[in-house]
Write a protein that holds these residues in place. Structure first.
Motif, PDB file in Angstrom:
ATOM      1  N   ALA A 102       0.852  -1.199   0.000  1.00  0.00           N
ATOM      2  CA  ALA A 102       0.000   0.000   0.000  1.00  0.00           C
ATOM      3  C   ALA A 102       0.881   1.240   0.000  1.00  0.00           C
ATOM      4  O   ALA A 102       0.439   2.323  -0.370  1.00  0.00           O
ATOM      5  CB  ALA A 102      -0.911   0.007   1.225  1.00  0.00           C
ATOM      6  N   MET A 103       2.152   1.080   0.391  1.00  0.00           N
ATOM      7  CA  MET A 103       3.113   2.186   0.361  1.00  0.00           C
ATOM      8  C   MET A 103       2.576   3.405   1.115  1.00  0.00           C
ATOM      9  O   MET A 103       2.707   4.535   0.674  1.00  0.00           O
ATOM     10  CB  MET A 103       3.442   2.594  -1.090  1.00  0.00           C
ATOM     11  CG  MET A 103       3.916   1.446  -1.959  1.00  0.00           C
ATOM     12  SD  MET A 103       5.717   1.259  -1.914  1.00  0.00           S
ATOM     13  CE  MET A 103       5.909  -0.415  -2.532  1.00  0.00           C
ATOM     14  N   SER A 104       1.950   3.136   2.246  1.00  0.00           N
ATOM     15  CA  SER A 104       1.396   4.258   3.006  1.00  0.00           C
ATOM     16  C   SER A 104       2.506   4.931   3.801  1.00  0.00           C
ATOM     17  O   SER A 104       3.570   4.365   4.025  1.00  0.00           O
ATOM     18  CB  SER A 104       0.297   3.764   3.946  1.00  0.00           C
ATOM     19  OG  SER A 104       0.847   2.899   4.909  1.00  0.00           O
ATOM     20  N   THR A 105       2.236   6.160   4.234  1.00  0.00           N
ATOM     21  CA  THR A 105       3.279   6.916   4.918  1.00  0.00           C
ATOM     22  C   THR A 105       3.390   6.538   6.395  1.00  0.00           C
ATOM     23  O   THR A 105       4.398   6.817   7.027  1.00  0.00           O
ATOM     24  CB  THR A 105       3.040   8.438   4.809  1.00  0.00           C
ATOM     25  OG1 THR A 105       1.704   8.702   5.248  1.00  0.00           O
ATOM     26  CG2 THR A 105       3.194   8.900   3.374  1.00  0.00           C
ATOM     27  N   ASP A 106       2.351   5.911   6.952  1.00  0.00           N
ATOM     28  CA  ASP A 106       2.419   5.504   8.362  1.00  0.00           C
ATOM     29  C   ASP A 106       2.743   4.026   8.489  1.00  0.00           C
ATOM     30  O   ASP A 106       2.241   3.203   7.726  1.00  0.00           O
ATOM     31  CB  ASP A 106       1.089   5.798   9.061  1.00  0.00           C
ATOM     32  CG  ASP A 106       0.860   7.288   9.164  1.00  0.00           C
ATOM     33  OD1 ASP A 106       1.832   8.010   9.444  1.00  0.00           O
ATOM     34  OD2 ASP A 106      -0.282   7.730   8.926  1.00  0.00           O
ATOM     35  N   PRO A 158       8.447   4.276   1.422  1.00  0.00           N
ATOM     36  CA  PRO A 158       7.915   4.142   2.784  1.00  0.00           C
ATOM     37  C   PRO A 158       8.951   3.769   3.833  1.00  0.00           C
ATOM     38  O   PRO A 158       8.953   4.335   4.923  1.00  0.00           O
ATOM     39  CB  PRO A 158       6.861   3.047   2.631  1.00  0.00           C
ATOM     40  CG  PRO A 158       6.388   3.180   1.229  1.00  0.00           C
ATOM     41  CD  PRO A 158       7.597   3.604   0.430  1.00  0.00           C
ATOM     42  N   TYR A 169       9.414   5.333   7.610  1.00  0.00           N
ATOM     43  CA  TYR A 169       9.152   4.526   8.812  1.00  0.00           C
ATOM     44  C   TYR A 169      10.389   4.497   9.720  1.00  0.00           C
ATOM     45  O   TYR A 169      10.294   4.652  10.933  1.00  0.00           O
ATOM     46  CB  TYR A 169       8.815   3.074   8.447  1.00  0.00           C
ATOM     47  CG  TYR A 169       7.651   2.866   7.514  1.00  0.00           C
ATOM     48  CD1 TYR A 169       6.628   3.797   7.382  1.00  0.00           C
ATOM     49  CD2 TYR A 169       7.556   1.686   6.761  1.00  0.00           C
ATOM     50  CE1 TYR A 169       5.557   3.578   6.520  1.00  0.00           C
ATOM     51  CE2 TYR A 169       6.496   1.452   5.907  1.00  0.00           C
ATOM     52  CZ  TYR A 169       5.507   2.399   5.782  1.00  0.00           C
ATOM     53  OH  TYR A 169       4.452   2.170   4.924  1.00  0.00           O
ATOM     54  N   ARG A 198      11.044   7.818  11.365  1.00  0.00           N
ATOM     55  CA  ARG A 198      10.144   8.073  12.501  1.00  0.00           C
ATOM     56  C   ARG A 198      10.614   7.301  13.730  1.00  0.00           C
ATOM     57  O   ARG A 198      10.614   7.816  14.853  1.00  0.00           O
ATOM     58  CB  ARG A 198       8.695   7.697  12.159  1.00  0.00           C
ATOM     59  CG  ARG A 198       7.728   7.906  13.319  1.00  0.00           C
ATOM     60  CD  ARG A 198       6.276   7.912  12.902  1.00  0.00           C
ATOM     61  NE  ARG A 198       5.963   8.962  11.936  1.00  0.00           N
ATOM     62  CZ  ARG A 198       5.789  10.248  12.223  1.00  0.00           C
ATOM     63  NH1 ARG A 198       5.900  10.675  13.481  1.00  0.00           N
ATOM     64  NH2 ARG A 198       5.513  11.105  11.271  1.00  0.00           N
ATOM     65  N   TYR A 252      11.029   7.002  -6.023  1.00  0.00           N
ATOM     66  CA  TYR A 252      10.641   5.685  -6.558  1.00  0.00           C
ATOM     67  C   TYR A 252       9.365   5.756  -7.370  1.00  0.00           C
ATOM     68  O   TYR A 252       9.144   4.930  -8.251  1.00  0.00           O
ATOM     69  CB  TYR A 252      10.461   4.676  -5.407  1.00  0.00           C
ATOM     70  CG  TYR A 252       9.153   4.788  -4.664  1.00  0.00           C
ATOM     71  CD1 TYR A 252       8.934   5.777  -3.713  1.00  0.00           C
ATOM     72  CD2 TYR A 252       8.116   3.897  -4.920  1.00  0.00           C
ATOM     73  CE1 TYR A 252       7.745   5.883  -3.044  1.00  0.00           C
ATOM     74  CE2 TYR A 252       6.907   3.996  -4.247  1.00  0.00           C
ATOM     75  CZ  TYR A 252       6.724   4.984  -3.309  1.00  0.00           C
ATOM     76  OH  TYR A 252       5.531   5.092  -2.650  1.00  0.00           O
ATOM     77  N   ARG A 253       8.513   6.734  -7.083  1.00  0.00           N
ATOM     78  CA  ARG A 253       7.215   6.770  -7.736  1.00  0.00           C
ATOM     79  C   ARG A 253       7.271   7.565  -9.046  1.00  0.00           C
ATOM     80  O   ARG A 253       6.891   7.060 -10.100  1.00  0.00           O
ATOM     81  CB  ARG A 253       6.192   7.407  -6.782  1.00  0.00           C
ATOM     82  CG  ARG A 253       4.753   7.170  -7.147  1.00  0.00           C
ATOM     83  CD  ARG A 253       3.820   7.920  -6.199  1.00  0.00           C
ATOM     84  NE  ARG A 253       3.965   7.527  -4.811  1.00  0.00           N
ATOM     85  CZ  ARG A 253       3.104   6.742  -4.162  1.00  0.00           C
ATOM     86  NH1 ARG A 253       2.030   6.279  -4.775  1.00  0.00           N
ATOM     87  NH2 ARG A 253       3.295   6.441  -2.893  1.00  0.00           N
ATOM     88  N   PRO A 306       0.541   1.921  -6.151  1.00  0.00           N
ATOM     89  CA  PRO A 306      -0.787   2.448  -5.857  1.00  0.00           C
ATOM     90  C   PRO A 306      -0.771   3.960  -5.674  1.00  0.00           C
ATOM     91  O   PRO A 306       0.246   4.487  -5.230  1.00  0.00           O
ATOM     92  CB  PRO A 306      -1.165   1.745  -4.540  1.00  0.00           C
ATOM     93  CG  PRO A 306       0.124   1.261  -3.939  1.00  0.00           C
ATOM     94  CD  PRO A 306       1.065   1.056  -5.095  1.00  0.00           C
TER      95      PRO A 306
END
Lengths: 375, 375
Positions: free
Chosen positions: A244-248, B115, B119, B122, B156-157, B346
């Motif tokens: 999903a390559m989400s940021t969280d 991502p 991650y 963070r 990357y996108r 995505p």
């Protein structure tokens, strides 16, 4: 001296040089014959022909699938072991997860531990503001100030085997957690992580599991501890939805949260092939032969001039016999010239590892005779 | 349309299926032909015959030796790069080292980063008590509160290439450090880490370097920063004297302090073989052909119904062309049925990666024609 050997046929599954007596499988296991062919298939067909599609055709889930195969050897039901990273990195994850949010004051570690365990434990202690207390694992004394105890199941130097049930119970009695390092015991004897309620465990796969030089390590996180397993190496492959390559970062619900980066497929599938041998053997037979091999070797070398056997004589030992001698390094070098391969640990320890899958009683006799000839 | 191609002969060094148009080398590079044979030698001869002795016959120092080969591709003089672990683990080491002892308040990270970078950043921010501030890397605004900035050289996108010189200078102007993630730029264009005074860099080796699925990553620590490089994954192989097996961790004086656990030799030496191709090519030629290939493909697909090209048209791009289309996933699946392999990110991005070592202008034409046929 004659020995029945229910594992005699298993030696044929390995690619060995009969001229060499190889007694260092406790450091690097010998190659099972099927590994070379399997790796060729991985490179030429999976990588070469399927290319990126390999990831959805088995590669992505290899850490968990191969992890379950290792799990079978350590008494872990499926879904609790991942194969990933090195032992040192997995130790870091395990200890960081174990001390997270604790109100306790110390990490306890085996004073004679394999160095990396002590180094990583110290680093985790510094990061988390806890003290590090080295102890003699034979006299384990955790208190209600102890957050976690890191123990080596088999001591790399002496070959001493701890009683996992007794030590785990002692740690749990004060409400602390125990992390077991299984590097020198996986593939040596039946281990019962689930049954004993072990909190976390790590181990390597290149010794008695024969995964190849530096093959990826494993990490055990039991089902009921997974929801609370949080470690700071929050790489994308531990995410619940990595693509999903989400940021969280949301960790996977299960053991996959112990993953970090992209799994190293060539080495992982070499290990996968190496594990096939274990489908054909019973760990109880492996253990029985390992005790017999080491007892036989011990009987042959005990009393040789200048030699002190430091491996316990009773069953509280792994599958190595460690000897102390002031000229340990020179002796081991000269043994190697005579095609007997063991290793040396400073300052004065000679280690002879016996891998029941491929070592023979004749190996023990040839090694002992060579040693006797040098003394 | 005709193109001169100084790298045309290099394609023969790869094991490719001519029926397939493979445009996903930005995710997993294709196998150089020599890898399979080299790995056979590693398994059958090095592991199989030399066994434990392999460690003193080249394996132990492979992370530095192969690291120097990668270093040559990123403008790093010898002794500054190790190949080890995954990109995610190396990012953790780099960021933890960068913020250690800082009195500054924040880590700045590319808001659209891959991502894992976000991650891990963070996680490092939480461990070290700093804030994490995501920014648009095109409008980088570090301040005197910024400890470190983590940037992706190529996005990357979108395939957007940042100006490394300009961004590094901007970060240094406020006294902060910069960590570059080179995953999508190593092997794409000449990089000058030493000349630009980059503080730290990481990258993977399985994309344009063709090291194989999940091959080990690299970490660059420049000479003058090595003495101050301290990271918490204090595994035994980063020790100054690993085989002294001492109880205290003393990091190696040089870049080896960035090592952690036992190196994964089969994958490491597969990568070593894959890097041979680079000895035969000039990165300037690779870059020129990559720009020509991507320009050619862009010209063919621009204006197709529903397609928006999101990769920059000028030279501020890597070697991929990213297209936006509402049915991106379905389109990519149908392209695969037509033997055109790219990938999908995505929600709506189609990525086509061009590896100048083996992709051809005909590949671009076949892919564009297949896409046009579907729209």
């Amino acid at each position: 001296m004659s020995h029945t050997d229910p594992l005699a046929h298993v030696r044929d599954l390995f690619d060995l040089d009969d001229e060499v007596v190889y007694l260092d499988g406790n450091s690097l296991g010998a190659p099972p014959r099927n590994v070379a062919e399997r790796v060729q298939d991985v490179i030429a067909n999976q990588w070469g022909r399927r290319l990126i599609r390999g990831w959805s055709e088995g590669w992505w889930t290899a850490p968990e699938r191969v992890g379950d195969r290792v799990g079978r050897l350590v008494g872990a039901a499926p879904g609790q072991v991942v194969v990933a990273d090195s032992t040192s990195v997995n130790l870091f994850k395990a200890l960081m997860a174990a001390v997270r949010g604790t109100d306790r004051a110390e990490i306890v570690v085996d004073a004679g531990t394999f160095p990396t365990d002590g180094y990583v434990a110290r680093s985790v202690a510094e990061l988390s503001g806890l003290a590090l207390r080295p102890v003699d694992p034979e006299h384990l004394d955790p208190t209600d100030a102890t957050a976690v105890v890191l123990l080596n199941h088999v001591d790399y130097r002496t070959g001493r085997l701890l009683d996992m049930a007794e030590a785990t119970e002692r740690v749990h009695a004060v409400g602390a957690k125990v992390v077991w390092d299984l590097c020198h015991s996986v593939g040596v004897l039946p281990i019962e992580l689930d049954r004993l309620g072990v909190d976390l465990a790590v181990g390597c796969t290149y010794k008695f599991l024969n995964g190849g030089p530096g093959s990826p390590a494993f990490l055990y996180v039991p089902k009921d501890a997974q929801a609370d397993f949080h470690q700071p190496l929050t790489g994308w492959t531990g995410h619940r939805e990595p693509f999903a390559m989400s940021t969280d970062y949301t960790p996977d619900d299960g053991v996959s949260r112990a993953r970090v980066g992209t799994p190293d497929i060539i080495s992982m599938l070499a290990l996968d092939a190496a594990l096939d041998v274990w489908d054909q053997v019973d760990l109880a037979d492996v253990r029985a032969k390992g005790l017999a091999l080491t007892a036989h070797f011990r009987g042959l070398v005990e009393g040789l001039p200048g030699i002190e056997v430091i491996t316990p004589a009773d069953e509280r030992r792994g599958h190595q016999v460690s000897l102390r001698h002031p000229d340990a390094k020179a002796l081991m070098d000269r043994l190697a010239e005579r095609r007997v391969i063991g290793d040396h640990r400073p300052p004065d320890v000679l280690r002879f590892g016996f891998a029941p899958l491929y070592n023979t009683f004749e190996d023990a006799e040839r090694a002992a005779a060579a040693l006797e000839g040098l003394l």
